[in-house]
Design an enzyme around this catalytic site. Structure first.
Site, short mmCIF file in Angstrom:
data_model
loop_
_atom_site.label_atom_id
_atom_site.label_comp_id
_atom_site.label_asym_id
_atom_site.label_seq_id
_atom_site.Cartn_x
_atom_site.Cartn_y
_atom_site.Cartn_z
N ASN A 134 49.40 57.80 38.52
CA ASN A 134 48.75 57.40 37.26
C ASN A 134 47.46 56.63 37.51
OD1 ASN A 134 50.68 58.64 35.69
ND2 ASN A 134 51.89 56.79 35.37
N HIS B 263 27.40 51.27 32.08
CA HIS B 263 26.35 50.77 31.21
C HIS B 263 25.38 49.89 32.00
CE1 HIS B 263 28.46 52.11 27.57
NE2 HIS B 263 29.56 51.71 28.18
N ALA C 171 48.87 43.89 44.25
CA ALA C 171 48.94 44.44 42.89
C ALA C 171 48.15 43.58 41.91
CB ALA C 171 50.39 44.55 42.45
N LYS D 274 33.95 43.30 46.28
CA LYS D 274 33.14 43.24 47.51
C LYS D 274 33.93 43.83 48.66
CE LYS D 274 34.36 38.44 48.69
NZ LYS D 274 33.80 37.09 48.96
#
Length: 209
Positions: free
Chosen positions: A103, A132, A182, A188
């Protein structure tokens, strides 16, 4: 007794439904990849459930052997609908051998490289673009805002492990054998053989070699 019968029937129907989705998903994914000129061995890539795939004009896509894409509630630990692979025009996506994802969204408008033996946990988002412009004034013009987005390649090394619900941002290199905890947001580069986690992700400790 009757309730047990319906439970068994429901489970059986669910299994049949999931298998049919996998068969159809495999057929669609592989047919679409072939149509778009992707380089892969059809007998050595596996789509469990439906994976949404869109590949732009002149894109280069190469997928290694034993790649697995798990999609949907039945095939992953989370409750998302599917994995998603989007490769824009003239972009390049390379996935190595025996790597897999659940997923997960791979959104590639420049270049994403995933090495061999890489595990990408459920619900991850890997994107090599900002989508954007980062300059606030550009938001006055929607076309300009999207056109002036910044893109930068992502490189995930061999044996890397990316935990569930991580976000890997543009321009990031993750070294060989490194692990991302998780829920982390990686902004970076991460050297090889290290464990990082958090938002933004920070060094936790070295991995025993």
């Amino acid at each position: 007794m009757l309730s047990k019968f319906f439970v068994y029937l429901t489970v059986a129907i669910e299994k049949i439904y999931n298998k049919s989705k996998t068969l159809i998903g495999n057929l669609f994914a592989k047919s679409y990849l072939q149509w778009r000129g992707a380089e892969f061995n059809a007998s050595q890539v596996h789509f469990h459930g439906y994976t949404y795939i869109r590949i732009g004009k002149n894109a280069q896509v190469k997928i290694g052997d034993d790649f697995v894409s798990n999609s949907g509630v039945y095939n992953a630990i989370d409750n998302k609908v599917c994995s998603k692979i989007v490769v824009g025009e003239n972009a390049k996506l390379t996935i190595g051998n025996q790597s897999g994802m659940s997923n997960t969204v791979l959104y590639c408008v420049d270049e994403i490289t995933i090495g061999d033996y890489v595990n990408i946990g459920a619900g991850c988002l890997i994107m090599d673009t900002n989508f954007h412009s980062t300059y606030w004034k550009d938001r006055e013009d929607r076309t300009k805002d999207c056109k002036l987005r910044k893109n930068s390649p992502i490189n995930i090394g061999n044996y890397a492990f990316i935990g569930a619900n991580c976000i890997i941002c543009k321009g990031v290199t993750i070294g060989d054998k490194s692990m991302i905890a998780a829920g982390s947001v990686v902004v970076k580069d991460i050297p090889q053989g290290e464990i990082w986690g958090g938002n933004p992700a920070k060094f936790i400790k070295n991995i025993e070699q």
